[in-house]
Scaffold this active site. Structure first.
Site, short mmCIF file in Angstrom:
data_model
loop_
_atom_site.label_atom_id
_atom_site.label_comp_id
_atom_site.label_asym_id
_atom_site.label_seq_id
_atom_site.Cartn_x
_atom_site.Cartn_y
_atom_site.Cartn_z
N GLN A 1 0.84 -1.19 0.00
CA GLN A 1 0.00 0.00 0.00
C GLN A 1 0.88 1.25 0.00
O GLN A 1 1.72 1.44 0.88
CB GLN A 1 -0.92 0.02 1.21
CG GLN A 1 -1.96 1.14 1.11
CD GLN A 1 -2.85 1.23 2.33
OE1 GLN A 1 -2.37 1.45 3.43
NE2 GLN A 1 -4.16 1.08 2.14
N TYR B 1 -6.23 10.55 4.45
CA TYR B 1 -4.84 10.86 4.11
C TYR B 1 -4.80 11.70 2.83
O TYR B 1 -5.82 12.17 2.35
CB TYR B 1 -4.02 9.57 4.02
CG TYR B 1 -3.96 8.85 5.36
CD1 TYR B 1 -3.41 9.48 6.48
CD2 TYR B 1 -4.49 7.57 5.53
CE1 TYR B 1 -3.39 8.84 7.72
CE2 TYR B 1 -4.46 6.94 6.76
CZ TYR B 1 -3.92 7.58 7.85
OH TYR B 1 -3.90 6.97 9.08
N ARG C 1 -7.55 2.04 -2.77
CA ARG C 1 -8.42 1.94 -1.58
C ARG C 1 -9.17 3.24 -1.37
O ARG C 1 -8.57 4.33 -1.40
CB ARG C 1 -7.59 1.62 -0.34
CG ARG C 1 -8.44 1.15 0.84
CD ARG C 1 -7.61 0.92 2.08
NE ARG C 1 -8.23 -0.08 2.94
CZ ARG C 1 -7.93 -0.25 4.23
NH1 ARG C 1 -7.03 0.53 4.81
NH2 ARG C 1 -8.53 -1.17 4.95
N GLY D 1 -9.14 -7.14 8.45
CA GLY D 1 -8.01 -6.42 9.02
C GLY D 1 -7.61 -6.98 10.37
O GLY D 1 -6.81 -7.90 10.47
N ARG D 2 -8.19 -6.43 11.41
CA ARG D 2 -7.77 -6.79 12.76
C ARG D 2 -7.87 -8.27 13.09
O ARG D 2 -7.06 -8.77 13.87
CB ARG D 2 -8.52 -5.93 13.78
CG ARG D 2 -8.07 -4.47 13.72
CD ARG D 2 -8.58 -3.63 14.86
NE ARG D 2 -7.87 -2.35 14.90
CZ ARG D 2 -7.93 -1.50 15.92
NH1 ARG D 2 -8.65 -1.80 16.99
NH2 ARG D 2 -7.26 -0.37 15.89
#
Length: 370
Positions: free
Chosen positions: A105, A186, A233, A323-324
Site C-alpha cells: 500500500q 490521508y 483503496r 483487518g484486525r
C-alpha cells in the site's frame, strides 16, 4: 472438515484481481504496526509476520510512505530508499516461498503528521492549509497533528512522480502489485473532500477537479507497473482523521467512474462505513458505486464469514478484506474454513515494540481444526 455448502466455499475459491492470481478470496487488509527500524526499513520480524499470514489469498502490506514528507506516524516503513527496497525484498521472497501473494500500500499521510516525524524544517503538506482535528503517534505518544501548508501547484507533478517511483520500487522489491491509499483522510482523500480541500485551482472546487489528483496518481502508477497490478483503496463515509465531505455519494461515484476509465485496474478496495467502526454511520449506496466499476471489487469493514459469503454469492464483491482479525489469527483462512473460534489481539501491543503481540500469536492446532 471443509464446508460442503457451495456458497460458503466460494470464499475459499480461487480468483484473479487483474494480473494477480489468488488461491482464495480472503484478503489481509493493510495494518499499521509501527515497527520499522532505522532508515524507515521494515523490521526483520516482518518476514515472519507476513509469512505466517501467507495463506491469505492476498496480503496488502502495511501503509508505506512514498517519500519522507509522506510519514505521519512513528516507525512506519518507506519505499523510497535502497535499504527499504532491500528490507521489503526479504519479506516478499519469504511470502512467495510460502505460496502467498502480496502487494504494497502506497501512502502519503498529507496533513495527518507531526513536525517531529518529518525532515528538519518541514511541516505537513495538504491540499489546503487547514489543520485536521486529529492526533498521531509520535515518540511522545499520541499528539495533535501539526498545522499543514498547502501544496503548491508546481509541487504536484513531483508528488505524482513520487507515487510512480514508489510503485516501481515496490515491484523491484518483489511485490505482486500495489494499492494506492486514497482512503482514511490521508493526502489523496484530503484532495477528494470539500472539508479539507478549499483550493480554487485545477485540483479544487468542483468534483471533477477534486478527483483529479486521484486519477492522475493512479494513471501514473498504472503506466509504470501496469494497470493489472494497480489497486486503489477508498473510504467514502469514514470520519477517520477528520475526513469530511458535504455530499459523498456523487463525489465517490465520479471518483470510481474515473478509475474505471483507467482500463484493467486490479481492484478497488472499499471500506464500508466508519473505518474499524459502525458500518451504518452515514447512509450510502455502495451498490451504485459498484455499478460504476467493471473490475474486481474488494469489500472491507466488520465482515464475518456469513457476511463475506453473502457478498461474494450476490456479486457484491469479488474478495473480502479482513483487518484486525489477522493480527491475532495468522491462520485466519483456516479458522474461517473450519468455523473455528478467533483469538483476540492485545490492544497494548498493536503499535510499536517487538515480537510480542506481533509474531507470537499461535496458529490453530491441526487436531482442533479437525
Amino acid at each position: 472438515m471443509a464446508d460442503s455448502n457451495a456458497s460458503a466455499t466460494l470464499l475459499f475459491s480461487p480468483t484473479r484481481l487483474g494480473d494477480i492470481a489468488l488461491a482464495n478470496r480472503v484478503v489481509m487488509a493493510p495494518l499499521t504496526r509501527d515497527r520499522a527500524i532505522e532508515g524507515r526499513v521494515p523490521t526483520p520480524l516482518a518476514i515472519d509476520y507476513y509469512t505466517q499470514r501467507a495463506s491469505a489469498g492476498l496480503i496488502i502490506a502495511e501503509a508505506t510512505q512514498i517519500n519522507p514528507l509522506g510519514q505521519g506516524y512513528l516507525d512506519t516503513p518507506g519505499i523510497y530508499s535502497a535499504g527499504q527496497i532491500s528490507g521489503w525484498k526479504a519479506v516478499t521472497d519469504a511470502v512467495h516461498a510460502a505460496g502467498g501473494k502480496i502487494v504494497l500500500q502506497l501512502w502519503h499521510v498529507g496533513r495527518i503528521s507531526h513536525v517531529s516525524l518529518l525532515p528538519e524544517g518541514e511541516v505537513p503538506v495538504a491540499p489546503s492549509a487547514i489543520r485536521a482535528n486529529s492526533k498521531t503517534f509520535t515518540a511522545n505518544g499520541m499528539e495533535d497533528v501539526s498545522a499543514p501548508r498547502a501544496l503548491g501547484l508546481d509541487e504536484i507533478p513531483q508528488l505524482i512522480a513520487d507515487y510512480r517511483s514508489a510503485a516501481r520500487n515496490a515491484i523491484d522489491a518483489g511485490f505482486d502489485g500495489v494499492e494506492v491509499h486514497a482512503a482514511n483522510g490521508y493526502l489523496i482523500d484530503q484532495f477528494l473532500r470539500d472539508g479539507s480541500n478549499h483550493r480554487t485551482d485545477a485540483y479544487g472546487g468542483s468534483i471533477e477537479h477534486r478527483t483529479r489528483l486521484l486519477t492522475e496518481v493512479v494513471q501514473a502508477v498504472a503506466d509504470e507497473i501496469g494497470a493489472g497490478r494497480t489497486g486503489v483503496r477508498l473510504s467514502p463515509v469514514t470520519p477517520a482523521n477528520d475526513a469530511r465531505d458535504s455530499d459523498p455519494q456523487p463525489l465517490f461515484e465520479r471518483a470510481v467512474k474515473r478509475l474505471d476509465d483507467i482500463v484493467g485496474l486490479a481492484f478497488i478496495h472499499v471500506i464500508e462505513g466508519a473505518t474499524g467502526g459502525p458500518r451504518d454511520n452515514i447512509a450510502f449506496d455502495y451498490a451504485a458505486l459498484r455499478a460504476k466499476f467493471h473490475g474486481p471489487w474488494i469489500v472491507n469493514n466488520g465482515y464475518d464469514k456469513a457476511m463475506a459469503t453473502a457478498a461474494l454469492s450476490t456479486g457484491q464483491a469479488d474478495a473480502v478484506a479482513f483487518g484486525r482479525p489477522f493480527i491475532a489469527n495468522p491462520d485466519l483462512v483456516a479458522r474461517l474454513r473450519h468455523d473455528a473460534p478467533l483469538a483476540q489481539f492485545d490492544q497494548n501491543t498493536l503499535y510499536g515494540g517487538g515480537a510480542r503481540g506481533y509474531t507470537d500469536y499461535p496458529a490453530l492446532d491441526a487436531h482442533t481444526a479437525g
